[in-house]
Write a protein that holds these residues in place. Sequence first.
Motif, short mmCIF file in Angstrom:
data_model
loop_
_atom_site.label_atom_id
_atom_site.label_comp_id
_atom_site.label_asym_id
_atom_site.label_seq_id
_atom_site.Cartn_x
_atom_site.Cartn_y
_atom_site.Cartn_z
N ASP A 7 -18.55 68.80 -23.81
CA ASP A 7 -17.17 69.26 -23.75
C ASP A 7 -17.09 70.78 -23.64
N SER A 8 -18.22 71.47 -23.82
CA SER A 8 -18.27 72.93 -23.67
C SER A 8 -18.75 73.34 -22.28
N LEU A 57 -25.92 73.79 -22.61
CA LEU A 57 -25.60 72.36 -22.67
C LEU A 57 -26.83 71.52 -22.97
N TYR A 58 -26.59 70.44 -23.71
CA TYR A 58 -27.64 69.49 -24.02
C TYR A 58 -27.01 68.12 -24.24
N MET A 59 -27.88 67.12 -24.25
CA MET A 59 -27.48 65.79 -24.67
C MET A 59 -28.66 65.14 -25.37
N VAL A 60 -28.37 64.25 -26.29
CA VAL A 60 -29.40 63.47 -26.97
C VAL A 60 -29.07 62.01 -26.69
N ILE A 61 -30.07 61.29 -26.20
CA ILE A 61 -29.88 59.88 -25.86
C ILE A 61 -30.92 59.04 -26.58
N VAL A 78 -22.90 62.67 -18.89
CA VAL A 78 -22.60 62.31 -20.28
C VAL A 78 -21.43 61.34 -20.34
N ASN A 79 -20.38 61.60 -19.57
CA ASN A 79 -19.24 60.68 -19.54
C ASN A 79 -19.66 59.29 -19.08
N ASN A 80 -20.54 59.23 -18.09
CA ASN A 80 -21.04 57.93 -17.62
C ASN A 80 -21.82 57.21 -18.73
N ARG A 112 -23.48 72.27 -14.53
CA ARG A 112 -22.84 71.99 -15.82
C ARG A 112 -21.83 70.86 -15.67
N ALA A 113 -21.05 70.90 -14.60
CA ALA A 113 -20.07 69.84 -14.35
C ALA A 113 -20.78 68.51 -14.10
N ARG A 114 -21.91 68.55 -13.40
CA ARG A 114 -22.68 67.33 -13.13
C ARG A 114 -23.20 66.73 -14.43
#
Length: 131
Positions: A84-85, A93-97, A64-66, A57-59
């Motif tokens: 941020d959660s 956790l998820y991200m959309v790019i 995401v920050n990068n 999760r931290a990775r």
Amino acid sequence: MGKNKKKPWDENWESISEKIGKGGQGETSLVKPKNDSFSPGEYVLKILHKQKDYERRARMSREVNNLKTFRNPGIPKLIDSNYDSFEDLNIPLYMVIEFIEGSTLEKFITDRGVIDIFDAVKFTVKLLDIV
């Protein structure tokens, strides 16, 4: 995460394909926005594997920050995330790019076989520009 349980990305994103990729960190699929909060088009949803693993999760939070920091046409832009959660193990956790059309290096080599020196130099120059 149960099959019928609402997931955080369901609010804004609709799946338009099954899995398009899988790696050690997560799985990806194509999505489109469900509302006007985001520009129309295709995007990539990445969902973290091993959601209860704090290190992973931290990775993902660092990834995401990068993505928020980098600006290069060879690096997809971050569109949405709940990174941020990352400390709350109960929130998936998820991200959309941004979806960048094109082939992967693996597919290129699979289709063509061993690459010649000129293609290797072109790839290296592109990678250097991105880095």
